[in-house]
Motif scaffolding. Structure first.
Motif, PDB file in Angstrom:
ATOM      1  N   UNK A 142      33.867  31.691  22.417  1.00 62.29           N
ATOM      2  CA  UNK A 142      33.547  32.260  23.727  1.00 62.29           C
ATOM      3  C   UNK A 142      34.625  31.963  24.749  1.00 62.29           C
ATOM      4  N   UNK A 143      34.837  32.908  25.656  1.00 64.38           N
ATOM      5  CA  UNK A 143      35.691  32.672  26.806  1.00 64.38           C
ATOM      6  C   UNK A 143      34.860  32.915  28.069  1.00 64.38           C
ATOM      7  N   UNK A 144      35.461  32.619  29.235  1.00 67.97           N
ATOM      8  CA  UNK A 144      34.683  32.658  30.475  1.00 67.97           C
ATOM      9  C   UNK A 144      35.527  33.276  31.587  1.00 67.97           C
ATOM     10  N   UNK A 145      35.008  34.339  32.185  1.00 67.31           N
ATOM     11  CA  UNK A 145      35.690  34.953  33.331  1.00 67.31           C
ATOM     12  C   UNK A 145      35.235  34.234  34.591  1.00 67.31           C
ATOM     13  N   UNK A 146      36.185  33.964  35.472  1.00 71.27           N
ATOM     14  CA  UNK A 146      35.871  33.258  36.729  1.00 71.27           C
ATOM     15  C   UNK A 146      36.436  34.062  37.899  1.00 71.27           C
ATOM     16  N   UNK A 147      35.641  34.280  38.916  1.00 71.74           N
ATOM     17  CA  UNK A 147      36.099  34.999  40.113  1.00 71.74           C
ATOM     18  C   UNK A 147      35.315  34.481  41.312  1.00 71.74           C
ATOM     19  N   UNK A 148      35.646  35.010  42.492  1.00 74.31           N
ATOM     20  CA  UNK A 148      34.994  34.432  43.675  1.00 74.31           C
ATOM     21  C   UNK A 148      34.136  35.461  44.416  1.00 74.31           C
TER      22      UNK A 148
ATOM     23  N   UNK B 120      42.908  41.891  24.991  1.00 74.74           N
ATOM     24  CA  UNK B 120      41.909  41.631  23.946  1.00 74.74           C
ATOM     25  C   UNK B 120      42.424  40.712  22.827  1.00 74.74           C
ATOM     26  N   UNK B 121      43.643  40.942  22.283  1.00 77.89           N
ATOM     27  CA  UNK B 121      44.102  40.045  21.214  1.00 77.89           C
ATOM     28  C   UNK B 121      44.217  38.597  21.685  1.00 77.89           C
ATOM     29  N   UNK B 122      44.552  38.392  22.977  1.00 81.09           N
ATOM     30  CA  UNK B 122      44.644  37.015  23.494  1.00 81.09           C
ATOM     31  C   UNK B 122      43.272  36.336  23.438  1.00 81.09           C
ATOM     32  N   UNK B 123      42.237  37.088  23.824  1.00 79.37           N
ATOM     33  CA  UNK B 123      40.879  36.517  23.816  1.00 79.37           C
ATOM     34  C   UNK B 123      40.434  36.303  22.366  1.00 79.37           C
ATOM     35  N   UNK B 124      40.765  37.270  21.523  1.00 77.58           N
ATOM     36  CA  UNK B 124      40.439  37.186  20.088  1.00 77.58           C
ATOM     37  C   UNK B 124      41.019  35.897  19.498  1.00 77.58           C
ATOM     38  N   UNK B 125      42.246  35.563  19.917  1.00 79.95           N
ATOM     39  CA  UNK B 125      42.947  34.406  19.334  1.00 79.95           C
ATOM     40  C   UNK B 125      42.331  33.071  19.751  1.00 79.95           C
ATOM     41  N   UNK B 126      41.375  33.076  20.694  1.00 76.84           N
ATOM     42  CA  UNK B 126      40.733  31.813  21.101  1.00 76.84           C
ATOM     43  C   UNK B 126      39.622  31.405  20.127  1.00 76.84           C
ATOM     44  N   UNK B 127      39.227  32.376  19.270  1.00 72.97           N
ATOM     45  CA  UNK B 127      38.207  32.089  18.235  1.00 72.97           C
ATOM     46  C   UNK B 127      36.947  31.458  18.807  1.00 72.97           C
TER      47      UNK B 127
ATOM     48  N   UNK C  89      41.748  39.686  40.875  1.00 71.99           N
ATOM     49  CA  UNK C  89      42.209  38.305  41.053  1.00 71.99           C
ATOM     50  C   UNK C  89      41.488  37.261  40.221  1.00 71.99           C
ATOM     51  N   UNK C  90      40.512  37.666  39.414  1.00 70.42           N
ATOM     52  CA  UNK C  90      39.811  36.695  38.574  1.00 70.42           C
ATOM     53  C   UNK C  90      40.665  36.234  37.398  1.00 70.42           C
ATOM     54  N   UNK C  91      40.193  35.187  36.715  1.00 72.71           N
ATOM     55  CA  UNK C  91      40.921  34.649  35.552  1.00 72.71           C
ATOM     56  C   UNK C  91      39.957  34.540  34.365  1.00 72.71           C
ATOM     57  N   UNK C  92      40.527  34.260  33.186  1.00 70.69           N
ATOM     58  CA  UNK C  92      39.697  33.993  32.008  1.00 70.69           C
ATOM     59  C   UNK C  92      40.142  32.661  31.410  1.00 70.69           C
ATOM     60  N   UNK C  93      39.166  31.767  31.171  1.00 70.46           N
ATOM     61  CA  UNK C  93      39.480  30.495  30.510  1.00 70.46           C
ATOM     62  C   UNK C  93      38.785  30.460  29.152  1.00 70.46           C
ATOM     63  N   UNK C  94      39.288  29.596  28.277  1.00 70.62           N
ATOM     64  CA  UNK C  94      38.684  29.494  26.939  1.00 70.62           C
ATOM     65  C   UNK C  94      37.608  28.405  26.907  1.00 70.62           C
ATOM     66  N   UNK C  95      37.108  28.115  25.731  1.00 70.12           N
ATOM     67  CA  UNK C  95      36.040  27.123  25.587  1.00 70.12           C
ATOM     68  C   UNK C  95      36.476  25.726  26.003  1.00 70.12           C
ATOM     69  N   UNK C  96      37.802  25.512  26.084  1.00 70.21           N
ATOM     70  CA  UNK C  96      38.301  24.213  26.554  1.00 70.21           C
ATOM     71  C   UNK C  96      38.509  24.227  28.067  1.00 70.21           C
TER      72      UNK C  96
ATOM     73  N   UNK D  87      30.630  24.939  38.437  1.00 74.05           N
ATOM     74  CA  UNK D  87      30.684  26.187  37.658  1.00 74.05           C
ATOM     75  C   UNK D  87      30.799  25.853  36.158  1.00 74.05           C
ATOM     76  N   UNK D  88      31.673  24.888  35.855  1.00 70.62           N
ATOM     77  CA  UNK D  88      31.883  24.469  34.466  1.00 70.62           C
ATOM     78  C   UNK D  88      30.579  23.955  33.867  1.00 70.62           C
ATOM     79  N   UNK D  89      29.826  23.212  34.666  1.00 70.18           N
ATOM     80  CA  UNK D  89      28.585  22.609  34.170  1.00 70.18           C
ATOM     81  C   UNK D  89      27.574  23.668  33.733  1.00 70.18           C
ATOM     82  N   UNK D  90      27.633  24.858  34.351  1.00 73.35           N
ATOM     83  CA  UNK D  90      26.671  25.915  34.017  1.00 73.35           C
ATOM     84  C   UNK D  90      26.786  26.337  32.560  1.00 73.35           C
ATOM     85  N   UNK D  91      27.999  26.160  31.965  1.00 75.88           N
ATOM     86  CA  UNK D  91      28.188  26.551  30.567  1.00 75.88           C
ATOM     87  C   UNK D  91      28.633  25.373  29.705  1.00 75.88           C
ATOM     88  N   UNK D  92      28.454  24.175  30.216  1.00 78.44           N
ATOM     89  CA  UNK D  92      28.823  22.989  29.435  1.00 78.44           C
ATOM     90  C   UNK D  92      30.315  22.865  29.192  1.00 78.44           C
ATOM     91  N   UNK D  93      31.132  23.397  30.104  1.00 76.78           N
ATOM     92  CA  UNK D  93      32.591  23.306  29.942  1.00 76.78           C
ATOM     93  C   UNK D  93      33.108  22.009  30.566  1.00 76.78           C
TER      94      UNK D  93
END
Ligand SMILES: Cc1cc2nc3c(=O)[nH]c(=O)nc-3n(C[C@H](O)[C@H](O)[C@H](O)COP(=O)(O)OP(=O)(O)OC[C@H]3O[C@@H](n4cnc5c(N)ncnc54)[C@H](O)[C@@H]3O)c2cc1C
Length: 459
Positions: A294-300, A285-292, A263-270, A331-337
């Protein structure tokens, strides 16, 4: 011909070790050469999961499965393939492969029932309880040692030796002290994995993932393809590869895909989601690659608790690879998002998970979501794990020419052979396709090589 050994196995990963054990047990003399200083290759780095249908482990767990169902799962996940017969063959022999691993090799494997993972409609992955490929490799190595099969590490094969008819008769090896040595053999089994560690070959055959970090073993430099092409072998499914959408950064270990599958998600640098994560760890993988970036997995917390059953995940969490906070903004603040973007991403996703509106990216499987309570975040990058294309082989792992005739005496399995994951891209990879090909085809190659020798000796 004067030979040094009946069967020469090149490469000491799961494929080579399985091939050597099978050939030895079928009566052949066998030697293994490995170019790295340690055996194990990518197999050591894997989670050691081998899929199989109709095993006694499944029956004991009350899971109904069949070769037909497994084949259909592989065909559906893989899509168009150059080798449908190979898919059928490895599905049909998968239960034998896994039971052979347990009984003849003595591998300590269990059926994984906690999750099915990508591409499988029922639980059929068999793995060490630790989910560490190294444990599987250690069991294979112990079986090799018990049988007295010589294994020479630090001995890379530089070329295959053929006779004037094109039949393979041995290999030229560079020994640890730089000397060249010829080993003549009746049969040669290529168990050298694929070409993910060879940038030129990745750019040539899998341009979509070219430039991604390679997270596999350094030994996978594509000799099977290079030698095979020179000998006139046909290549199959050469554009297919296994990627991993969530390698933790900077730790470099895998963030378990259970976090996303549950049930987790992945967000991009934005701070925004960008696709349907249920495409799976390779397919996404290609979707994450296309973000050029870092990305971030989020779960609970609930997902964390389920995944905590996996040793490697706990290690990552203990080493600070996974951070937690009480709100999406914190959570966003932990990575400066961007706090507002992450909050909106989680809120929108939760609405879809509660069935209040369709998911913006078409995700339908939300498992334990909506994401509530304490939230966790892990910075991730995409990785290339291994390539899935290679030499075309027949039902007994004999390497084939373009016209379908075998190259005499040459066998291939695992990452050296055409794989089970469709013709191209990362989306066709079902969990365990790599090791099913490695151990399943390795065993078949060993058996067929020993059988051919017996027949030739009797003739
Ligand atoms: C992180 C990670 C996780 C994975 N998880 C899974 C999983 O759970 N299940 C699954 O099915 N697959 C998984 N895979 C893929 C799987 O590891 C591979 O598909 C599989 O291990 C291939 O086995 P192999 O024996 O063909 O290759 P390897 O295990 O890589 O062995 C090949 C060996 O050949 C040696 N070699 C290469 N060239 C030469 C030469 N010229 N002379 C002598 N030796 C040579 C290499 O050094 C290496 O030791 C994973 C891969 C990675 C990287």
């Amino acid at each position: 011909m004067q030979v040094d050994v009946d069967v020469l196995v090149i490469g000491a990963g799961a494929c080579g070790l399985a091939a050597a054990i099978a050939a030895h047990d079928a009566g052949a003399s066998v030697a293994i050469v490995e170019k790295q200083e340690r055996p194990g290759g990518n197999s050591s780095l894997s989670t050691g999961s081998v899929p199989a249908a109709g095993t006694r482990f499944q029956r004991e767990a009350g899971i109904a499965d069949s070769v037909e169902r497994f084949t259909a799962d592989l065909m559906r996940t893989g899509g168009p393939t150059d080798c449908p017969d190979l898919v059928r063959r490895l599905a049909a022999t998968s239960a034998q492969t896994v039971e052979w691993l347990a009984d003849a090799v003595g591998a300590r494997i269990v059926l994984i029932t906690a999750y099915k993972h990508v591409g499988h409609s029922v639980p059929r992955l068999h793995a060490p309880a630790s989910r560490r490929g190294q444990d599987l490799v250690d069991d294979l190595l112990a079986a090799v040692e018990k049988r007295g099969i010589p294994l020479a590490v630090g001995n890379g094969v530089r070329d295959l030796i053929s006779d004037s008819n094109g039949a393979v008769i041995g290999a030229e090896i560079e020994t640890g002290n730089g000397e060249r040595q010829r080993i003549l053999a009746r049969k040669v089994i290529l168990a050298v994995n694929g070409f993910a560690g060879n940038r030129d070959l990745v750019a040539r055959f899998c341009p979509e993932i070219s430039g991604a970090q390679y997270f596999g073993s350094r030994g996978s430099t594509g000799e099977a393809v290079l030698w095979g092409e020179r000998l006139g072998a046909a290549l199959g499914n050469i554009g297919a590869y296994q990627g991993y959408a969530a390698v933790s950064d900077p730790h470099g270990s895998l963030l378990s895909w259970t976090t996303i599958e549950k049930g987790g998600i992945i967000v991009n640098g934005a701070g925004r989601r960008f696709g349907d994560e249920s495409a799976g760890y390779s397919g996404y993988t290609p979707n994450v690659m296309a973000q050029h970036g870092h990305c971030f997995a989020i779960f609970d917390q609930e997902i964390f608790n389920v995944t905590a059953a996996e040793e490697e995940f706990l290690e990552l969490a203990n080493y600070g690879g996974v951070k937690k906070a009480d709100t999406p903004a914190a959570l966003a603040a932990l990575h400066g998002l961007d706090a507002a973007a992450v909050t909106a991403s989680v809120d929108d996703y939760n609405k879809a998970a509660r069935g209040e509106r369709p998911d913006a990216f078409g995700r339908k499987d939300f498992a334990l979501a909506p994401l509530t309570g304490t939230l966790y975040i892990c910075r991730v990058v995409p990785g290339l794990f291994h390539t899935q294309g290679g030499l075309m082989v027949d039902d007994d792992a004999r390497v084939l020419r373009a016209d379908g005739r075998p190259i005499a005496n040459l066998f291939a399995g695992g990452g050296a052979a055409a794989g089970l994951s469709g013709r191209t891209g990362a989306g066709g990879y079902a969990s365990g396709n790599g090791l099913l090909s490695a151990i399943g085809l390795g065993r078949l190659a060993g058996l067929a090589a020993a059988r051919e020798i017996k027949n030739e000796t009797a003739a």
